[in-house]
Design an enzyme around this catalytic site. Structure first.
Site, PDB file in Angstrom:
ATOM      1  N   HIS A  78       0.857  -1.196   0.000  1.00  0.00           N
ATOM      2  CA  HIS A  78       0.000   0.000   0.000  1.00  0.00           C
ATOM      3  C   HIS A  78       0.893   1.246   0.000  1.00  0.00           C
ATOM      4  O   HIS A  78       1.950   1.263   0.637  1.00  0.00           O
ATOM      5  CB  HIS A  78      -0.899  -0.017   1.234  1.00  0.00           C
TER       6      HIS A  78
ATOM      7  N   GLU B 187      -3.907   1.560  -7.342  1.00  0.00           N
ATOM      8  CA  GLU B 187      -4.259   2.585  -6.366  1.00  0.00           C
ATOM      9  C   GLU B 187      -3.427   3.849  -6.571  1.00  0.00           C
ATOM     10  O   GLU B 187      -2.400   4.032  -5.891  1.00  0.00           O
ATOM     11  CB  GLU B 187      -3.990   2.052  -4.960  1.00  0.00           C
TER      12      GLU B 187
HETATM   13  P1  PGA Z   1      -9.858   5.505   0.162  1.00  0.00           P
HETATM   14  O1  PGA Z   1      -8.518   4.673   0.366  1.00  0.00           O
HETATM   15  O2  PGA Z   1     -10.928   4.557  -0.249  1.00  0.00           O
HETATM   16  O3  PGA Z   1     -10.082   6.134   1.481  1.00  0.00           O
HETATM   17  O4  PGA Z   1      -9.562   6.513  -0.907  1.00  0.00           O
HETATM   18  C1  PGA Z   1      -8.175   3.673  -0.520  1.00  0.00           C
HETATM   19  C2  PGA Z   1      -6.982   2.959  -0.013  1.00  0.00           C
HETATM   20  O5  PGA Z   1      -6.264   3.471   0.847  1.00  0.00           O
HETATM   21  O6  PGA Z   1      -6.721   1.855  -0.455  1.00  0.00           O
END
Ligand code: PGA
Length: 220
Positions: free
Chosen positions: A97, A146
């Protein structure tokens, strides 16, 4: 994993007490039982065991994932949680992440060690990539696209970009591909189609069970 059915990951990050996590499960259970796809619930480490007991004792349609995993196998690594220690509780682990990469300086070498440890413990990595330049370790099945600008900002990437990304990724291997970044009940359907099999929902719309239920219902 059946790629024809949607996959939703809820990443609660460093939020909620056990009481709140327990209430979250209670609130979501009805929508989860009706959901045809898979929901992977990722609370903080201390709540994995109690979540596991609650989910398995009540036959709740939630799978468990961790938000991270140690790069070390086991041993003298104070504060770490080794994959082998939670292998009985979780089937999945989020690895790579952007918050880990940025705040904990996790580089490719570290992430590859995490992937290896997870896989050795039979935990399926959900590997996050931020853009096309992110390298992807071999033998992964689940990739989450992401983009950093979209995380926690209510500024999601466009459905066109996301599909394009999924299409290019598919050309390099057979993956279950997720999109994450400001996913909401209102936009989730614009992402989950064709090249994108599901979503990774972070704090923005997973902490409030009603908002998360909205996402489940939109995909059902
Ligand atoms: P969010 O975060 O849905 O709050 O934008 C996504 C993530 O951190 O994977």
């Amino acid at each position: 994993m059946n790629r024809n059915l949607p996959l939703i990951v809820a990443n609660l990050k460093a939020n909620k007490s056990w009481d709140e996590v327990s209430t979250w499960i209670d609130d979501v259970v009805q929508a989860a039982q009706k959901f045809k796809g898979t929901i992977i619930f990722c609370p903080s480490y201390p709540f994995l065991n109690s979540s596991f007991q609650k989910i398995s004792q009540n036959g709740i349609n939630l799978k468990l994932g961790s938000q991270d995993i140690s790069r070390f196998e086991q041993g003298a690594y104070t504060g770490e949680v080794a994959a082998s220690q939670i292998a009985d509780l979780v089937q999945f682990a989020i690895i790579g992440h952007s918050e880990r990469r940025q705040n904990f300086k996790e580089d490719q070498k570290i992430l590859e060690a995490k992937v290896k440890n997870a896989q050795n413990a039979k935990i399926e990595p959900i590997f996050c990539v931020q853009d096309e330049n992110t390298s992807i370790p071999k033998s992964l099945s689940i990739i989450a696209y992401e983009p950093v600008f979209a995380i926690g900002t209510n500024n999601p990437d466009s459905p066109e970009n996301v599909q394009d990304f999924g299409k290019r990724l598919k050309a390099n291997g057979t993956y279950t591909i997720l999109y994450g970044g400001s996913v909401s009940a209102g936009n989730v359907k614009t992402y989950v189609k064709e090249h994108i099999h599901g979503v990774l929902v972070g704090a923005t719309n997973s902490l409030d069970p009603q908002k998360f239920i909205g996402i489940i219902s939109s995909l059902n």
